[in-house]
Write an enzyme that holds these catalytic residues in place. Structure first.
Site, short mmCIF file in Angstrom:
data_model
loop_
_atom_site.label_atom_id
_atom_site.label_comp_id
_atom_site.label_asym_id
_atom_site.label_seq_id
_atom_site.Cartn_x
_atom_site.Cartn_y
_atom_site.Cartn_z
N VAL A 36 0.80 -1.22 0.00
CA VAL A 36 0.00 0.00 0.00
C VAL A 36 0.84 1.27 0.00
O VAL A 36 0.33 2.36 -0.28
CB VAL A 36 -0.95 0.00 1.21
CG1 VAL A 36 -0.20 0.29 2.51
CG2 VAL A 36 -2.11 0.98 1.02
N TYR A 37 2.13 1.19 0.28
CA TYR A 37 2.98 2.38 0.33
C TYR A 37 3.13 2.96 -1.09
O TYR A 37 3.70 2.32 -1.98
CB TYR A 37 4.35 2.06 0.91
CG TYR A 37 4.36 1.64 2.36
CD1 TYR A 37 3.26 1.86 3.18
CD2 TYR A 37 5.47 1.01 2.91
CE1 TYR A 37 3.28 1.47 4.52
CE2 TYR A 37 5.49 0.62 4.24
CZ TYR A 37 4.39 0.84 5.04
OH TYR A 37 4.41 0.45 6.36
N SER A 38 2.64 4.16 -1.27
CA SER A 38 2.66 4.83 -2.57
C SER A 38 2.09 3.93 -3.66
O SER A 38 2.60 3.88 -4.78
CB SER A 38 4.08 5.27 -2.94
OG SER A 38 4.43 6.44 -2.26
N GLY A 40 2.23 0.82 -4.21
CA GLY A 40 3.15 -0.16 -4.75
C GLY A 40 4.47 0.41 -5.24
O GLY A 40 5.42 -0.33 -5.52
#
Length: 314
Positions: A36-38, A40
């Site tokens: 979920v960080y940026s 992917g």
């Protein structure tokens, strides 16, 4: 979490590469990210950087996570077998790897049977896509239930808990940390310097403007007293306050390695220096003394339904 373009404090590819290069030069080989960080982008940048620097796969320990919404529909979030299997393949593709060393559930899923989640994670280990499984951010009773069912069903056991733990937030000392120590689960706490606050970011006006780790948190008088205590101990030793905050955390029972969200090269330097920093009993007492208990931080964030889902429910 700092790699990518999802917020104003995140780093583009070149700056992220510099962080990875500095980490490797310091002897750091454990990298933690999430799908979920940026959206992917963090996984993609990390994998690309390690490849660019010629890091042998067996020399790196790579962790990522699954649970948070990565798309609009109900199949794009949670810990169902369907979402877990899809998510690991997507993460491996972005990372450019055949397996991850540690696959973590980002939250507890109230909507999926525990058994379904555990069986899916165990199958990923059998398929060779995952070496170990871990968990992050949930109530101790929820984690205890998962450990119990894994033992009952002879399924893979969680080896790590990534929880929010620092001098500014010590509520995990009540139940989660003792549970993990008793069950042989290693602690890899995130936000070890309270989103930068323990490093003095509020005093230097460098708090991440859009960071959920620092926005509207730790504004009590007791919190300010903890921040002041860290600054005082650091000044007496002529070191940076982040070094003191991480050194305290490293000395706590059960802590294996704090997850340091570096966005500048010196963030890594301060954390590595903490490995050789041993606080006295008097210093630890000064750091811990001002702390006052507080309500638990949110443990579960359920993604808002899309307009189509909301209409369907009506």
């Amino acid at each position: 979490m700092s790699f990518g373009s999802g917020a104003d404090w995140m780093l583009p590819e070149d700056a992220s590469f510099a962080i990875v290069r500095r980490a490797l030069d310091l002897g750091i080989n454990f990298f933690d990210t999430a799908d979920v960080y940026s959206a992917g982008e963090s996984e993609f940048i990390l994998g690309k950087a390690l490849q660019a620097f010629g890091v042998k796969r067996d020399d790196a320990v790579i962790a990522t996570k699954v649970f948070q919404a990565v798309g609009p529909g109900p199949n794009h979030r949670g810990l169902s077998r369907k979402h877990i299997f899809e998510s690991i393949d997507n993460s491996l593709t972005r990372l450019g790897m055949d397996y991850v060393d540690l696959y973590q559930i980002h939250r507890f899923d109230r909507d999926t049977p525990i058994e379904e989640t555990l069986e899916a994670l165990t199958d990923l280990i059998k398929l060779g896509k995952v070496r170990y499984i871990g968990a992050s951010t949930m109530a101790a009773y929820q984690f205890a239930k998962m450990l119990y069912r894994a033992d009952q069903l002879h399924l893979a056991r969680f080896i790590s808990m990534q929880n929010n733990y620092s001098l500014l937030y010590r509520e995990e000392e009540r139940e989660m940390n003792p549970l993990c120590r008793e069950e042989g689960v290693g602690l890899i706490p995130y936000s070890p310097i309270g989103g930068g606050l323990l490093a003095g970011s509020r005093r230097t006006h460098t708090v991440r403007s859009n960071s959920p780790m620092a926005r509207n948190r730790f504004n009590r008088k007791a919190d300010e007293a903890v921040i002041d205590a860290v600054a005082d101990v650091a000044a007496q030793r002529s070191v940076g306050p982040a070094e003191i905050a991480v050194a305290w955390l490293l000395a706590q029972p059960g802590v294996s390695a704090p997850i340091v969200g570096a966005s500048k090269l010196h963030h890594l330097d301060d954390s590595v220096k903490a490995l050789g920093t041993h606080l006295t009993a008097e210093e630890s007492q000064k750091l811990e003394g001002p702390y006052e208990t507080q309500p638990p931080l949110p443990l579960y964030i359920r993604p808002s339904p899309t307009a189509a889902e909301a209409a369907a429910r009506k």
